[in-house]
Design a protein around this motif. Sequence first.
Motif, PDB file in Angstrom:
ATOM      1  N   ASN A  37      39.475  50.275  21.686  1.00 51.15           N
ATOM      2  CA  ASN A  37      38.843  51.208  20.760  1.00 51.15           C
ATOM      3  C   ASN A  37      39.002  50.745  19.308  1.00 51.15           C
ATOM      4  O   ASN A  37      38.058  50.809  18.516  1.00 51.15           O
ATOM      5  CB  ASN A  37      39.441  52.597  20.927  1.00 51.15           C
ATOM      6  CG  ASN A  37      38.751  53.630  20.060  1.00 51.15           C
ATOM      7  OD1 ASN A  37      37.551  53.854  20.158  1.00 51.15           O
ATOM      8  ND2 ASN A  37      39.510  54.252  19.170  1.00 51.15           N
ATOM      9  N   SER A  72      42.477  61.800  31.778  1.00 49.46           N
ATOM     10  CA  SER A  72      42.137  61.686  30.362  1.00 49.46           C
ATOM     11  C   SER A  72      41.626  60.294  30.031  1.00 49.46           C
ATOM     12  O   SER A  72      40.656  60.136  29.284  1.00 49.46           O
ATOM     13  CB  SER A  72      43.374  62.008  29.512  1.00 49.46           C
ATOM     14  OG  SER A  72      43.118  61.797  28.154  1.00 49.46           O
ATOM     15  N   THR A  73      42.268  59.281  30.610  1.00 52.70           N
ATOM     16  CA  THR A  73      41.854  57.893  30.385  1.00 52.70           C
ATOM     17  C   THR A  73      40.437  57.661  30.890  1.00 52.70           C
ATOM     18  O   THR A  73      39.635  56.965  30.250  1.00 52.70           O
ATOM     19  CB  THR A  73      42.812  56.923  31.089  1.00 52.70           C
ATOM     20  OG1 THR A  73      44.128  57.079  30.552  1.00 52.70           O
ATOM     21  CG2 THR A  73      42.369  55.477  30.898  1.00 52.70           C
ATOM     22  N   ARG A  92      33.458  57.376  27.138  1.00 49.38           N
ATOM     23  CA  ARG A  92      32.980  57.434  25.753  1.00 49.38           C
ATOM     24  C   ARG A  92      33.045  56.061  25.078  1.00 49.38           C
ATOM     25  O   ARG A  92      32.133  55.665  24.350  1.00 49.38           O
ATOM     26  CB  ARG A  92      33.799  58.453  24.957  1.00 49.38           C
ATOM     27  CG  ARG A  92      33.499  59.895  25.323  1.00 49.38           C
ATOM     28  CD  ARG A  92      34.181  60.860  24.360  1.00 49.38           C
ATOM     29  NE  ARG A  92      35.616  60.896  24.573  1.00 49.38           N
ATOM     30  CZ  ARG A  92      36.233  61.740  25.395  1.00 49.38           C
ATOM     31  NH1 ARG A  92      35.525  62.625  26.086  1.00 49.38           N
ATOM     32  NH2 ARG A  92      37.541  61.717  25.522  1.00 49.38           N
ATOM     33  N   LEU A  93      34.126  55.324  25.340  1.00 44.51           N
ATOM     34  CA  LEU A  93      34.299  54.012  24.734  1.00 44.51           C
ATOM     35  C   LEU A  93      33.284  53.004  25.284  1.00 44.51           C
ATOM     36  O   LEU A  93      32.819  52.120  24.563  1.00 44.51           O
ATOM     37  CB  LEU A  93      35.726  53.511  24.971  1.00 44.51           C
ATOM     38  CG  LEU A  93      36.146  52.214  24.284  1.00 44.51           C
ATOM     39  CD1 LEU A  93      35.882  52.282  22.788  1.00 44.51           C
ATOM     40  CD2 LEU A  93      37.621  51.922  24.552  1.00 44.51           C
ATOM     41  N   GLU A  97      37.942  59.798  31.028  1.00 44.29           N
ATOM     42  CA  GLU A  97      36.989  60.372  30.081  1.00 44.29           C
ATOM     43  C   GLU A  97      36.888  59.526  28.815  1.00 44.29           C
ATOM     44  O   GLU A  97      35.794  59.312  28.276  1.00 44.29           O
ATOM     45  CB  GLU A  97      37.412  61.809  29.725  1.00 44.29           C
ATOM     46  CG  GLU A  97      37.340  62.784  30.893  1.00 44.29           C
ATOM     47  CD  GLU A  97      35.928  62.963  31.421  1.00 44.29           C
ATOM     48  OE1 GLU A  97      34.977  62.770  30.640  1.00 44.29           O
ATOM     49  OE2 GLU A  97      35.780  63.290  32.618  1.00 44.29           O
ATOM     50  N   ASN A  98      38.036  59.040  28.344  1.00 44.39           N
ATOM     51  CA  ASN A  98      38.031  58.195  27.134  1.00 44.39           C
ATOM     52  C   ASN A  98      37.282  56.887  27.375  1.00 44.39           C
ATOM     53  O   ASN A  98      36.587  56.383  26.489  1.00 44.39           O
ATOM     54  CB  ASN A  98      39.463  57.908  26.699  1.00 44.39           C
ATOM     55  CG  ASN A  98      40.161  59.145  26.159  1.00 44.39           C
ATOM     56  OD1 ASN A  98      39.512  60.083  25.699  1.00 44.39           O
ATOM     57  ND2 ASN A  98      41.490  59.167  26.217  1.00 44.39           N
ATOM     58  N   ASP A 158      43.366  52.065  23.702  1.00 43.02           N
ATOM     59  CA  ASP A 158      43.522  52.131  22.237  1.00 43.02           C
ATOM     60  C   ASP A 158      43.232  50.779  21.585  1.00 43.02           C
ATOM     61  O   ASP A 158      42.617  50.711  20.512  1.00 43.02           O
ATOM     62  CB  ASP A 158      44.945  52.577  21.875  1.00 43.02           C
ATOM     63  CG  ASP A 158      45.190  54.052  22.168  1.00 43.02           C
ATOM     64  OD1 ASP A 158      44.199  54.785  22.313  1.00 43.02           O
ATOM     65  OD2 ASP A 158      46.367  54.457  22.264  1.00 43.02           O
ATOM     66  N   SER A 186      46.488  53.822  28.653  1.00 40.66           N
ATOM     67  CA  SER A 186      46.091  54.446  27.393  1.00 40.66           C
ATOM     68  C   SER A 186      46.245  53.486  26.223  1.00 40.66           C
ATOM     69  O   SER A 186      45.435  53.503  25.278  1.00 40.66           O
ATOM     70  CB  SER A 186      46.928  55.707  27.139  1.00 40.66           C
ATOM     71  OG  SER A 186      48.311  55.395  27.100  1.00 40.66           O
TER      72      SER A 186
END
Length: 419
Positions: free
Chosen positions: A150, A56-57, A63-64, A59-60, A147, A143
């Motif tokens: 982000n 998940s990290t 995008r970031l 993929e994030n 954050d 994560s």
Amino acid sequence: MLAVMADLWLISVPLDKTSSSSVEQLKLSIAKTNQASCCKFSIPDLKVGVLDSLLSTSENLFRLDTLTESVIKKTRQCIKDVMGQSPDNMVQKTSVSRDHNIEKKVVVSPLKAYLQSVRAEMMSCVTRFQWDKAKYPTALPLSSLVDIINKDVSQVETELTSRAAAYSSLNTSLQSLECKLDGGLLTRSLNGIIRKEDLVVSEYLTTVLVVVSRGSYLQWEKTYESLSEFVVPRSSRKLYEDGEGGIFSVTLFKRAVFDFKAKAQEKRFTLREYSFDLEEEKLQERKQLSVYKNEQYGTFVRWLKVNYSEMFTTWIHLKALRVFVESVLRYGLPVRYQALLLHTDSKSSRKVKEELASLFRHLDPTANVKSNKSDQICDIPGLCQQEYFSYVCFDINTKVLEITEQSASVRGTHCSIKQ
């Protein structure tokens, strides 16, 4: 060599014997051919967490990464748009010729001088990268680090949009007022043109100003006295003219102004409202707006410069995170890999990539097949959206460091500053 570099890559390979030997061969080869430079890129030990969270990290982070690069580009474009309007004096820089030891003085704009200095600063940030443990504590889960980044990037993007809109609105207001005061006969400033002795103001009489086109001068002289029976004969005088026409004064009784105006319009003559107090108010408004804009210019440019540098530094930390996460996903546990920074120019990049593919083919012999098939289903998270290599590789887009001054105001996502 950095001045001509066009491509920057962050790569990682495992710390096995074969890969380490390949790294040494790579260093020897590029040192011999001078096609690229290679140095160690230090990434601290980070918390891996469980595999699901790592997927998940990844993929994030992808995008970031896209968002952060976009914010950097917007900030840089805004700097070019805003500083490109600056009337500041040119900066004189002195360079020394190595061959003849001759000093050469080069005149550059403040914008170009800044872009040159900040480019050197940001290149140093990459080549001498050090993880900011105070801002991004390595004890935090991945994560949480994502954050933090982000939140910072989103905040800068929001504030950039707000500040750019406010500065653009101020700039537009000032330009609109200046266009009026420096524009046509109906709106331009008459400060220094109309004198108090040009206007008759008494209990019964007043002087009005009339805009007459160049082709209607003769008609005006023949008809102005007949536009009202209360016009003072032979009172018309031409006070100012430009390529469009002229401004004429005429004296009449105050009670006849309304009737005179109506009949003048029928003849296509236009009365212009004018008073010394109103003229002074407009000039004061322009002065105040100009002073306020200069103040806001300084504040906005400082904010842009600070956040341009900070966003770039944040971006490099994000790239480091991506290298760490993909290395763990690609090479497994325990975490044992080495990260390298390669920089080369566009002409040599293809040959360097071919050599990398040859040296690290043992990591994934099918890499070339996967890379050449656009419809290949990639089973490695975060890498499906980009070119696939047998080693982990992330590009650092050096276009965000371009020194070119040419700017174009772009509405919407970029800074909207009218020239």
